[in-house]
Each structure stands twice: as C-alpha cells, then as structure tokens.
Design a protein around this motif. Sequence first.
Motif, PDB file in Angstrom:
ATOM      1  N   ALA A 156       0.934  -1.339  -0.081  1.00  0.00           N
ATOM      2  CA  ALA A 156      -0.208   0.156  -0.036  1.00  0.00           C
ATOM      3  C   ALA A 156       0.847   1.457  -0.040  1.00  0.00           C
ATOM      4  CB  ALA A 156      -0.994   0.004   1.248  1.00  0.00           C
ATOM      5  N   ASN A 157       2.173   1.084   0.445  1.00  0.00           N
ATOM      6  CA  ASN A 157       2.994   2.432   0.524  1.00  0.00           C
ATOM      7  C   ASN A 157       4.117   2.209  -0.434  1.00  0.00           C
ATOM      8  OD1 ASN A 157       2.468   4.115   3.118  1.00  0.00           O
ATOM      9  ND2 ASN A 157       2.033   1.914   3.380  1.00  0.00           N
ATOM     10  N   SER A 158       3.871   1.598  -1.864  1.00  0.00           N
ATOM     11  CA  SER A 158       4.795   1.358  -2.756  1.00  0.00           C
ATOM     12  C   SER A 158       4.254   1.639  -4.037  1.00  0.00           C
ATOM     13  CB  SER A 158       5.153  -0.121  -2.618  1.00  0.00           C
ATOM     14  OG  SER A 158       4.176  -1.010  -3.164  1.00  0.00           O
ATOM     15  N   THR A 159       4.954   1.524  -5.250  1.00  0.00           N
ATOM     16  CA  THR A 159       4.518   1.828  -6.304  1.00  0.00           C
ATOM     17  C   THR A 159       3.194   0.948  -6.926  1.00  0.00           C
ATOM     18  OG1 THR A 159       6.123   0.504  -7.348  1.00  0.00           O
ATOM     19  CG2 THR A 159       6.611   2.797  -7.186  1.00  0.00           C
ATOM     20  N   LEU A 160       2.944  -0.234  -6.134  1.00  0.00           N
ATOM     21  CA  LEU A 160       1.931  -1.141  -6.373  1.00  0.00           C
ATOM     22  C   LEU A 160       0.652  -0.862  -5.697  1.00  0.00           C
ATOM     23  CD1 LEU A 160       3.938  -4.543  -5.759  1.00  0.00           C
ATOM     24  CD2 LEU A 160       3.380  -3.461  -8.066  1.00  0.00           C
ATOM     25  N   HIS A 161       0.447   0.516  -5.085  1.00  0.00           N
ATOM     26  CA  HIS A 161      -0.748   0.928  -4.569  1.00  0.00           C
ATOM     27  C   HIS A 161      -1.671   0.713  -5.302  1.00  0.00           C
ATOM     28  CE1 HIS A 161      -3.242   2.935  -1.739  1.00  0.00           C
ATOM     29  NE2 HIS A 161      -3.512   3.704  -2.537  1.00  0.00           N
ATOM     30  N   GLU A 162      -1.574   1.380  -6.528  1.00  0.00           N
ATOM     31  CA  GLU A 162      -2.944   1.557  -7.421  1.00  0.00           C
ATOM     32  C   GLU A 162      -3.499  -0.029  -7.791  1.00  0.00           C
ATOM     33  OE1 GLU A 162      -2.449   4.217 -10.718  1.00  0.00           O
ATOM     34  OE2 GLU A 162      -2.221   5.892  -9.207  1.00  0.00           O
ATOM     35  N   SER A 163      -2.492  -0.799  -7.939  1.00  0.00           N
ATOM     36  CA  SER A 163      -2.868  -2.312  -8.484  1.00  0.00           C
ATOM     37  C   SER A 163      -3.573  -2.835  -7.398  1.00  0.00           C
ATOM     38  CB  SER A 163      -1.453  -2.970  -9.017  1.00  0.00           C
ATOM     39  OG  SER A 163      -0.741  -2.648  -9.874  1.00  0.00           O
ATOM     40  N   TYR A 164      -3.007  -2.814  -6.160  1.00  0.00           N
ATOM     41  CA  TYR A 164      -3.589  -3.310  -4.682  1.00  0.00           C
ATOM     42  C   TYR A 164      -4.947  -2.766  -4.723  1.00  0.00           C
ATOM     43  CZ  TYR A 164      -4.058  -3.935   0.196  1.00  0.00           C
ATOM     44  OH  TYR A 164      -4.447  -4.133   1.564  1.00  0.00           O
ATOM     45  N   GLU A 165      -5.152  -1.469  -4.732  1.00  0.00           N
ATOM     46  CA  GLU A 165      -6.705  -1.066  -4.698  1.00  0.00           C
ATOM     47  C   GLU A 165      -7.387  -1.475  -5.959  1.00  0.00           C
ATOM     48  OE1 GLU A 165      -8.023   0.690  -2.198  1.00  0.00           O
ATOM     49  OE2 GLU A 165      -6.178   1.043  -1.325  1.00  0.00           O
ATOM     50  N   SER A 166      -6.931  -1.718  -6.927  1.00  0.00           N
ATOM     51  CA  SER A 166      -7.671  -2.017  -8.187  1.00  0.00           C
ATOM     52  C   SER A 166      -8.060  -3.801  -7.980  1.00  0.00           C
ATOM     53  CB  SER A 166      -6.905  -1.989  -9.339  1.00  0.00           C
ATOM     54  OG  SER A 166      -6.720  -0.642  -9.754  1.00  0.00           O
ATOM     55  N   LEU A 167      -7.130  -4.338  -7.468  1.00  0.00           N
ATOM     56  CA  LEU A 167      -7.486  -5.810  -7.196  1.00  0.00           C
ATOM     57  C   LEU A 167      -8.406  -6.027  -6.170  1.00  0.00           C
ATOM     58  CD1 LEU A 167      -6.627  -8.939  -7.199  1.00  0.00           C
ATOM     59  CD2 LEU A 167      -4.915  -8.622  -5.402  1.00  0.00           C
ATOM     60  N   LEU A 168      -8.493  -5.009  -5.095  1.00  0.00           N
ATOM     61  CA  LEU A 168      -9.649  -5.373  -4.169  1.00  0.00           C
ATOM     62  C   LEU A 168     -10.811  -4.857  -4.591  1.00  0.00           C
ATOM     63  CD1 LEU A 168      -7.853  -3.881  -0.721  1.00  0.00           C
ATOM     64  CD2 LEU A 168      -8.271  -6.246  -1.439  1.00  0.00           C
ATOM     65  N   LYS A 169     -10.886  -4.130  -5.529  1.00  0.00           N
ATOM     66  CA  LYS A 169     -12.296  -3.476  -6.102  1.00  0.00           C
ATOM     67  C   LYS A 169     -12.606  -4.409  -7.228  1.00  0.00           C
ATOM     68  CE  LYS A 169     -11.718   1.397  -4.783  1.00  0.00           C
ATOM     69  NZ  LYS A 169     -10.698   1.434  -4.060  1.00  0.00           N
ATOM     70  N   LEU A 170     -11.964  -5.375  -7.866  1.00  0.00           N
ATOM     71  CA  LEU A 170     -12.084  -6.091  -8.774  1.00  0.00           C
ATOM     72  C   LEU A 170     -13.571  -7.154  -8.661  1.00  0.00           C
ATOM     73  CD1 LEU A 170     -11.205  -7.123 -11.617  1.00  0.00           C
ATOM     74  CD2 LEU A 170      -9.913  -8.921 -10.633  1.00  0.00           C
ATOM     75  N   LYS A 171     -14.411  -6.990  -9.548  1.00  0.00           N
ATOM     76  CA  LYS A 171     -15.683  -7.655  -9.253  1.00  0.00           C
ATOM     77  C   LYS A 171     -15.758  -9.159  -9.857  1.00  0.00           C
ATOM     78  CE  LYS A 171     -18.495  -4.005  -7.829  1.00  0.00           C
ATOM     79  NZ  LYS A 171     -19.867  -3.848  -7.221  1.00  0.00           N
ATOM     80  N   ALA A 172     -16.451 -10.083  -8.924  1.00  0.00           N
ATOM     81  CA  ALA A 172     -16.547 -11.136  -9.546  1.00  0.00           C
ATOM     82  C   ALA A 172     -18.193 -11.735  -8.869  1.00  0.00           C
ATOM     83  CB  ALA A 172     -15.598 -12.208  -8.871  1.00  0.00           C
ATOM     84  N   GLY A 173     -18.993 -12.091  -9.702  1.00  0.00           N
ATOM     85  CA  GLY A 173     -20.172 -12.661  -9.248  1.00  0.00           C
ATOM     86  C   GLY A 173     -21.170 -11.505  -8.345  1.00  0.00           C
ATOM     87  N   GLY A 174     -20.774 -10.352  -8.948  1.00  0.00           N
ATOM     88  CA  GLY A 174     -21.664  -9.152  -8.329  1.00  0.00           C
ATOM     89  C   GLY A 174     -20.893  -8.587  -7.259  1.00  0.00           C
ATOM     90  N   LEU A 175     -20.010  -9.224  -6.668  1.00  0.00           N
ATOM     91  CA  LEU A 175     -19.286  -8.673  -5.088  1.00  0.00           C
ATOM     92  C   LEU A 175     -17.749  -8.338  -5.545  1.00  0.00           C
ATOM     93  CD1 LEU A 175     -20.614 -11.094  -2.563  1.00  0.00           C
ATOM     94  CD2 LEU A 175     -21.113  -8.644  -3.085  1.00  0.00           C
ATOM     95  N   SER A 176     -17.218  -7.448  -5.060  1.00  0.00           N
ATOM     96  CA  SER A 176     -15.631  -7.239  -5.372  1.00  0.00           C
ATOM     97  C   SER A 176     -14.915  -8.023  -4.270  1.00  0.00           C
ATOM     98  CB  SER A 176     -15.323  -5.678  -4.584  1.00  0.00           C
ATOM     99  OG  SER A 176     -15.684  -5.602  -3.182  1.00  0.00           O
ATOM    100  N   VAL A 177     -13.620  -8.268  -4.945  1.00  0.00           N
ATOM    101  CA  VAL A 177     -12.662  -9.156  -4.062  1.00  0.00           C
ATOM    102  C   VAL A 177     -12.637  -8.992  -2.526  1.00  0.00           C
ATOM    103  CG1 VAL A 177     -10.144  -9.850  -3.764  1.00  0.00           C
ATOM    104  CG2 VAL A 177     -11.311  -9.610  -6.175  1.00  0.00           C
ATOM    105  N   GLU A 178     -12.665  -7.515  -2.359  1.00  0.00           N
ATOM    106  CA  GLU A 178     -12.973  -6.984  -0.800  1.00  0.00           C
ATOM    107  C   GLU A 178     -14.027  -7.737  -0.096  1.00  0.00           C
ATOM    108  OE1 GLU A 178     -12.203  -3.220   1.824  1.00  0.00           O
ATOM    109  OE2 GLU A 178     -12.599  -2.935  -0.233  1.00  0.00           O
ATOM    110  N   HIS A 179     -15.115  -7.585  -0.705  1.00  0.00           N
ATOM    111  CA  HIS A 179     -16.602  -8.106  -0.282  1.00  0.00           C
ATOM    112  C   HIS A 179     -16.384  -9.540  -0.176  1.00  0.00           C
ATOM    113  CE1 HIS A 179     -18.104  -3.994  -1.166  1.00  0.00           C
ATOM    114  NE2 HIS A 179     -18.740  -4.160   0.376  1.00  0.00           N
ATOM    115  N   TRP A 180     -15.864 -10.265  -0.990  1.00  0.00           N
ATOM    116  CA  TRP A 180     -15.607 -11.764  -1.101  1.00  0.00           C
ATOM    117  C   TRP A 180     -15.054 -12.145   0.195  1.00  0.00           C
ATOM    118  CZ3 TRP A 180     -18.994 -15.269  -3.020  1.00  0.00           C
ATOM    119  CH2 TRP A 180     -19.499 -14.993  -4.028  1.00  0.00           C
TER     120      TRP A 180
END
Length: 393
Positions: free
Chosen positions: A41-65
Amino acid sequence: MTQQSTGVAGKVIKPVSDFFSSPIAGGIVLILASLAAIIVANSTLHESYESLLKLKAGGLSVEHWVNDALMAVFFMMVGLEIKRELLTGQLVTWSQRALPGFAALGGMVVPALIYTGFNVGHGDALAGWAIPAATDIAFALGVLALLGSRVPSSLKVFLSALAILDDMGAVAIIALFYTSDISLIMLGAATMMVILLFLLNRAGVTRLLPYLAAGCLLWFFMLQSGVHATIAGIVLAFCIPLRKKDRDNKVPLDRLEHAINPWVTFLILPLFGFANAGVALSGMTMDDLLSSVPVGVALGLFIGKQIGIFGLSLLAVRLGLARRPDNSSWTQVYGVSVLCGIGFTMSLFIGNLAFAGNTLLIDEVKVGVLAGSLLAVVAGMLILRFSSASPVR
C-alpha cells in the motif's frame, strides 16, 4: 530416490511441518500477510493493490468476497468453539464462566467508553465505538505460547474463555448495531433456513452436507437481508451436532472444525489481513494520525482493555464472585489483561462495518488498531516475561 536425498528432504520438511503445527504459526502468517499489505500500500504497487480489491466477481468485489464470504467461515469456526466451550468445555458451569465473564464485560465496556470519550462531537466517528472492544484470540494465545512455561496453564484457559465470551459479545454487537436497511422478505427466507437447520439437528442428522447446503442458502439470504452475512456462520455452527456421532463414530462438530481450521488459519485470516491492513501512510498527515479515531482506537485497546479486564477481574475476586486462576499471580493476570489489547482481526472487521465507504476513517482505524495492538504485544510480553511465577494471594 536415494537414502541421502530422502534424509535431506526430511530435514527440510520436518521444520516446516513443525512450524505449521505450532500454536504461533497462524499469528505469524497473519502478521506477514498484514505487513505485506502495508508495504504494498506504500509502494508503487498501491494502485494495483486497490484495483485488485475492487475487482468484481459474481456481483461482489474481491474485498467483499473476503470480508463477507470467507469471513463467514471464520465466524463459523468461532461459533463451533463457542458451542463446544458452553456445552462441554471451559464455560459449562456458571462458576467457570464467572471470572472470564466479568473480565470480558470490562474488556468491552471500558474500551468503548474511552473511544466514545475521544469522539464525542465528532459526528460519523462515533459509529466506531465498538472497534476497540474486540480481542484477537489467535494473536494473544500465540504470544502466550511464545512465553512457554512462564505462563501457567490456568491463565491460558482464562484467556481462551475470556476471548470466547468476547467473541460472543462482538457477534451480538455486529448483529444489533452494524446492519443496513432490512429486507423483510430476505430476512424471512433466512429465518426459514434457521428453522431448517434446527430441525436437522433435532432430527439427529449427522451428515454435514445438508447443514452446509442450508448454511450456504442462509448466507445468501443474510447477505441480501441487510443483516451482516457473517452472522450466518455463527448460526450454522450452533446447529452442528456436538452430542451425536456419525456413521464413522466421529462428532460432526469436531469433524467440521478439524476440516476448516487449517483453511481459516493459513488462508482466510491471512487473506483478510492482506485485504484490510493495507494503509497508505504517505497520504495521511500528522493531524490524521493523531485525530480522535486512531487515538481513541489505540488507547481503547491498550489502556481500556487492561483497565476493564483487570479491574473487573480484581473486583469479582475481591467480592467473592470468582476465583483467580490457579497458580497465577495478580501481575500475571494483569499481563494477560494487557495482551487482550491485541484486537487486530475483529477490530479491523468492525471498523470496516462502522465506516463502510469512508476510506479516510477506515485508514485511521487501521493505524489505531496496529498501534494499539503493537503496544499490547510488547507491554504484555514484558510484564509476563518478568513476572513472578510464584503467586502471592
């Protein structure tokens, strides 16, 4: 394979096997996953990390799953532990429940009051009053395991029972205070699933598949009803038979707990830590770090837990309502009380519910939880490390 290569493989496999079977393994893996989240979260991968958590599958984001589905399995394991302890374990009688009961009450009320005191007049921040009220049993017991024989077994039993009652309180808080708009239709469907699970239990069904199938439907209906879906895990656990054996002469509750424990310990909780501990410190000012939410959470965990748990434990014993754990000193009881300030998993979970959608407040919760838990680990270990093993009554 030669005998020499087999011996080399054994030298590698045995330490790994010993590590994963030790009581501290789960806590270490969770810490590493959480540290990885903070680094990412404190590196250049921050945006990729946030995008991964928001990625949707089956109507829910990864974070919600992770938080709504996988954590329902974690809560199911918690429910299985609670049911066993209440019916056949350390919480069978009222005398066994007395000391951990008073301790758990103090350990929830005082931290909540401290947090509330810091956040009165701060609007939305008050919704997080329950964040420092939870104890992370896996971490706390892992720290006790590191101290070995310096901590009497009675204190480990005390901590386990206290954490079980603490978990019951946390589940009640989530069900009562952290629900969204209620859908009566879906709540009714969930109620039908609860009745079905109860009837399966009363009918003496010992196969796990019918319970798990009904539990999955219960989870879906809970998700749609507005009551937090993880409650389904607790309800399902309470309906799994404990006093009947299946065709293989095994207790269904024991079989299920044994099956899911490694998955919860080494997959679900580390995934939860990775998905929820990542806080971008670079985007926070000193005012954010010292605002009422992180300070209230950190002091609630570190100060509130030790005052509430130790204070009510001492009061209960002095009034003759409970007994101090055998072969322990008050200093050791105090050390365990401090350790209970490790609120990591449940505190982060409640923080997400309290401030859903408010990224800044959730990040402030993470800072407070990490700070309070770290202080509790260091102070609790030092107190127990240098406390006298000879109790003075």
